[in-house]
Design a protein around this motif. Sequence first.
Motif, short mmCIF file in Angstrom:
data_model
loop_
_atom_site.label_atom_id
_atom_site.label_comp_id
_atom_site.label_asym_id
_atom_site.label_seq_id
_atom_site.Cartn_x
_atom_site.Cartn_y
_atom_site.Cartn_z
N ARG A 17 0.88 -1.21 -0.03
CA ARG A 17 0.07 0.11 -0.05
C ARG A 17 0.91 1.36 -0.07
O ARG A 17 0.80 2.14 -0.69
CB ARG A 17 -0.84 -0.18 1.14
CG ARG A 17 -1.94 1.10 1.22
CD ARG A 17 -2.91 1.17 2.56
NE ARG A 17 -3.61 -0.04 2.76
CZ ARG A 17 -3.24 -0.94 3.47
NH1 ARG A 17 -2.20 -0.84 4.51
NH2 ARG A 17 -4.12 -2.27 3.50
N GLU A 18 1.95 1.46 0.80
CA GLU A 18 2.86 2.34 0.71
C GLU A 18 3.45 2.70 -0.39
O GLU A 18 3.54 3.83 -0.96
CB GLU A 18 3.96 2.18 2.08
CG GLU A 18 3.32 2.44 3.35
CD GLU A 18 2.56 3.69 3.69
OE1 GLU A 18 2.98 4.60 3.04
OE2 GLU A 18 1.37 3.63 3.89
N HIS A 19 3.90 1.68 -1.00
CA HIS A 19 4.62 1.61 -2.46
C HIS A 19 3.65 2.14 -3.57
O HIS A 19 4.08 3.10 -4.34
CB HIS A 19 5.12 0.26 -2.74
CG HIS A 19 6.35 -0.37 -2.11
ND1 HIS A 19 7.20 0.53 -1.77
CD2 HIS A 19 6.81 -1.47 -1.73
CE1 HIS A 19 8.28 0.01 -1.39
NE2 HIS A 19 8.11 -1.15 -0.96
N LEU A 20 2.44 1.66 -3.39
CA LEU A 20 1.43 2.23 -4.39
C LEU A 20 1.07 3.71 -4.17
O LEU A 20 0.92 4.68 -5.28
CB LEU A 20 0.12 1.34 -4.34
CG LEU A 20 0.15 -0.01 -4.98
CD1 LEU A 20 -0.96 -0.67 -4.56
CD2 LEU A 20 0.18 0.01 -6.24
N LYS A 21 1.02 4.07 -2.88
CA LYS A 21 0.93 5.51 -2.53
C LYS A 21 1.95 6.39 -3.07
O LYS A 21 1.72 7.43 -3.46
CB LYS A 21 0.70 5.66 -1.12
CG LYS A 21 -0.75 5.30 -0.53
CD LYS A 21 -0.85 5.60 0.72
CE LYS A 21 -2.45 5.20 1.39
NZ LYS A 21 -2.39 5.60 3.00
N ASP A 22 3.09 5.93 -3.01
CA ASP A 22 4.34 6.53 -3.54
C ASP A 22 4.43 6.81 -4.90
O ASP A 22 4.63 7.96 -5.18
CB ASP A 22 5.80 5.87 -2.93
CG ASP A 22 5.99 6.08 -1.57
OD1 ASP A 22 5.20 6.89 -0.86
OD2 ASP A 22 6.98 5.15 -0.90
N ALA A 23 3.93 5.46 -5.40
CA ALA A 23 3.92 5.69 -7.11
C ALA A 23 2.96 6.76 -7.50
O ALA A 23 2.95 7.61 -8.54
CB ALA A 23 3.63 4.51 -7.67
N HIS A 24 1.77 6.75 -6.64
CA HIS A 24 0.63 7.64 -6.90
C HIS A 24 1.05 9.23 -6.82
O HIS A 24 0.94 10.05 -7.78
CB HIS A 24 -0.36 7.67 -5.97
CG HIS A 24 -1.63 8.70 -5.97
ND1 HIS A 24 -1.43 9.74 -5.06
CD2 HIS A 24 -2.57 8.99 -6.65
CE1 HIS A 24 -2.42 10.49 -5.21
NE2 HIS A 24 -3.29 10.07 -6.41
N GLN A 25 1.85 9.40 -5.84
CA GLN A 25 2.43 10.68 -5.64
C GLN A 25 3.44 11.18 -6.73
O GLN A 25 3.53 12.16 -7.22
CB GLN A 25 3.09 10.94 -4.22
CG GLN A 25 2.19 10.91 -2.99
CD GLN A 25 1.06 12.22 -3.14
OE1 GLN A 25 1.26 13.21 -3.82
NE2 GLN A 25 -0.13 11.89 -2.92
N ARG A 26 4.39 10.16 -7.17
CA ARG A 26 5.28 10.51 -8.43
C ARG A 26 4.47 10.86 -9.48
O ARG A 26 4.71 11.71 -10.35
CB ARG A 26 6.16 9.29 -8.46
CG ARG A 26 7.22 9.22 -7.35
CD ARG A 26 7.78 7.64 -7.39
NE ARG A 26 8.68 7.55 -6.10
CZ ARG A 26 8.81 6.38 -5.67
NH1 ARG A 26 8.14 5.45 -5.86
NH2 ARG A 26 9.46 6.37 -4.63
N VAL A 27 3.34 10.21 -10.08
CA VAL A 27 2.74 10.33 -11.12
C VAL A 27 1.98 11.85 -10.95
O VAL A 27 2.11 12.50 -11.75
CB VAL A 27 1.71 9.51 -11.31
CG1 VAL A 27 0.63 9.51 -12.54
CG2 VAL A 27 2.20 7.86 -11.90
N MET A 28 1.50 12.04 -9.61
CA MET A 28 0.83 13.34 -9.41
C MET A 28 1.82 14.45 -9.77
O MET A 28 1.54 15.69 -10.03
CB MET A 28 0.13 13.57 -8.14
CG MET A 28 -0.94 12.41 -7.89
SD MET A 28 -2.35 12.80 -9.13
CE MET A 28 -2.53 14.62 -8.54
#
Length: 356
Positions: A185-196
């Motif tokens: 979950r944390e990795h996916l949230k990090d990836a989300h912020q990078r895309v944003m």
Amino acid sequence: MFYPMANFEDAQTLAQAIVNTIAEPFLVLDEKFRVLEASRSFYSTFEVDPEQTRGSLLYALGDGQWDIPALRLLLETIIPEKTAMDGFEVEHDFPRIGRRTMLLNARKVLYDHSSAITILLAFNDITARRVIEKEKEELLRRTEELLHQKDVLLREMEHRVANSLQIIASILLLKARSVTSSETREHLKDAHQRVMSVAEVQRHLHTSSGIEEIEVGSYLPKLCSSLASSMVGEAQPITVTVTTQGGRIDSQRAVSLGLIVTELVLNAIKYAFPKEKAEARIQVTYETAGSDWKLTVSDNGVGKIANDVPSTGLGTAIVEALVKQLEAKVDVISDTAGTSVSITRATFISKVPRAA
């Protein structure tokens, strides 16, 4: 200077020689607009016969084809009121030579001892110049039209890229909420912020007046505000402040700096404040000096020594790769007063203190 003439014939010969010396078509008219003299360039340019020209009414030349309204306006309306007129433009289908654009210069000559009036009329053919000017105008119009089309296409592409990034970010966030593993979950949230972070660049490109540069003074604060609103929890309030020197940066550097800021701010939010701290703060600064620049992300947290956070991982690898791409260097200061990470291009002495 006065040159005495032996008789009237000598004066007339000199006058004719002067007229013939003039390179442009030239006419000498009397007050009734009859041709007294014409230069050789007039005969050759308009292909008229001297015998049919000299002594004839100007308007009657070429079977009346010289009866030009604009020419009448010049000779019958303007010249009687003025003694001279320069650059009077006439466009007309002249006999034998076709359509021409001429600039007419006229002078009215008055004599001290005679009531007679002589009108001097010079023709300057600017047809070729006008053709070139029209071609330039058409080329400029077509160029502006193509640039406009290019701008529309680029903006449409940027809009679609931004929409695609938003969709990807949404999918990552939905996936993060559905997985059971906290690490995933944390990795996916990090990836989300990078895309944003990349999406924020695209949003600025789409809304700014330019399509290749971004105003850094508005870009970084909005990016950090987005990061803070999505990642800072209520249990530990953190103030994220941004200080920038004005100016614009190219979109490629904006993407790289945005990703670096995203990684460093996220890292500070996660690890700088493991325990509740009053007035917790993360400060982002961007300074410039000519072509040199310095980006600093600092916090007033516990520091890496106290927190014992490993310096390896995807985020660290991303930052190092982007720093290398920007031909910059990284400096890290971490102690009990907090952590400060600086990305410097060339030699730069910071004037902004770290977060405290």
